[in-house]
Design an enzyme around this catalytic site. Structure first.
Site, mmCIF file in Angstrom:
data_model
loop_
_atom_site.group_PDB
_atom_site.id
_atom_site.type_symbol
_atom_site.label_atom_id
_atom_site.label_comp_id
_atom_site.label_asym_id
_atom_site.label_seq_id
_atom_site.Cartn_x
_atom_site.Cartn_y
_atom_site.Cartn_z
ATOM 1 N N LYS A 124 18.533 16.878 50.904
ATOM 2 C CA LYS A 124 17.315 16.778 51.069
ATOM 3 C C LYS A 124 16.568 17.756 51.638
ATOM 4 O O LYS A 124 16.855 18.081 52.899
ATOM 5 C CB LYS A 124 17.112 15.323 51.689
ATOM 6 C CG LYS A 124 15.898 14.514 52.115
ATOM 7 C CD LYS A 124 16.269 13.289 52.850
ATOM 8 C CE LYS A 124 14.983 12.337 52.663
ATOM 9 N NZ LYS A 124 15.370 11.056 52.925
ATOM 10 N N GLU A 141 25.318 10.260 49.815
ATOM 11 C CA GLU A 141 26.748 10.047 49.387
ATOM 12 C C GLU A 141 26.726 8.934 48.226
ATOM 13 O O GLU A 141 27.403 9.342 47.203
ATOM 14 C CB GLU A 141 27.347 9.528 50.514
ATOM 15 C CG GLU A 141 27.736 10.470 51.704
ATOM 16 C CD GLU A 141 26.678 10.397 52.654
ATOM 17 O OE1 GLU A 141 27.082 10.812 53.767
ATOM 18 O OE2 GLU A 141 25.469 9.943 52.598
ATOM 19 N N TYR A 171 24.449 21.490 29.290
ATOM 20 C CA TYR A 171 23.453 21.555 30.377
ATOM 21 C C TYR A 171 22.429 20.593 30.500
ATOM 22 O O TYR A 171 22.181 20.056 31.556
ATOM 23 C CB TYR A 171 22.973 22.967 30.377
ATOM 24 C CG TYR A 171 23.795 24.154 30.211
ATOM 25 C CD1 TYR A 171 25.021 24.158 30.474
ATOM 26 C CD2 TYR A 171 23.253 25.033 29.523
ATOM 27 C CE1 TYR A 171 26.103 25.323 30.517
ATOM 28 C CE2 TYR A 171 24.116 26.395 29.377
ATOM 29 C CZ TYR A 171 25.279 26.605 29.472
ATOM 30 O OH TYR A 171 26.100 27.372 29.204
ATOM 31 N N GLU A 182 10.728 6.592 53.971
ATOM 32 C CA GLU A 182 11.120 7.631 52.973
ATOM 33 C C GLU A 182 11.435 6.880 51.381
ATOM 34 O O GLU A 182 11.097 7.755 50.863
ATOM 35 C CB GLU A 182 12.841 7.829 53.462
ATOM 36 C CG GLU A 182 12.754 8.583 54.719
ATOM 37 C CD GLU A 182 14.252 8.569 55.173
ATOM 38 O OE1 GLU A 182 14.861 9.989 55.070
ATOM 39 O OE2 GLU A 182 14.903 7.750 55.535
#
Length: 120
Positions: A98, A72, A53, A21
């Protein structure tokens, strides 16, 4: 008090617990919801009186570049930067998703949602 949403910030990043990953990477979506006093900005029509923004997008992109095992962890880093860099933010919520996670099933996405209030 008002709310500002920056939704579906698309990022390609290298997060995950599996070695492949972090090598291959994958697509992510990040949403940011902020609570801030927007009264001054609504009267002044001046960017310095609100949340830019572009700044939110920059924080998300920079923190998503730093590999983490857990969503997290990256979400918490985004929240920490928002509170340290944008003083008018009173509350913030960050969702990190994800896309197509490698969990051995037909799953569109997994999402972690973190909320935080400014400490007085």
């Amino acid at each position: 008090m008002g709310k500002i949403k920056v939704e579906n910030i698309r990022v390609y990043a290298h997060h995950g617990c599996l070695p492949e990953e972090t090598i291959i990477g994958s697509d992510y979506l990040v949403d940011v919801l902020l609570n801030a006093n927007l009264k001054k900005a609504s009267n002044s029509d001046d960017l310095v009186d609100t949340v830019d923004y572009v700044h939110i997008n920059q924080i998300v992109k920079e923190e998503m570049k730093v590999p983490s095992k857990l969503l997290e962890h990256v979400g918490k880093r985004i929240l920490s930067r928002i509170f340290s860099e944008i003083s008018i933010v009173k509350k913030a919520e960050v969702s990190v998703s994800k896309i197509n996670p490698p969990i051995g099933g037909d799953v569109e996405k997994v999402t972690v949602v973190l909320k935080e209030k400014r400490k007085a």
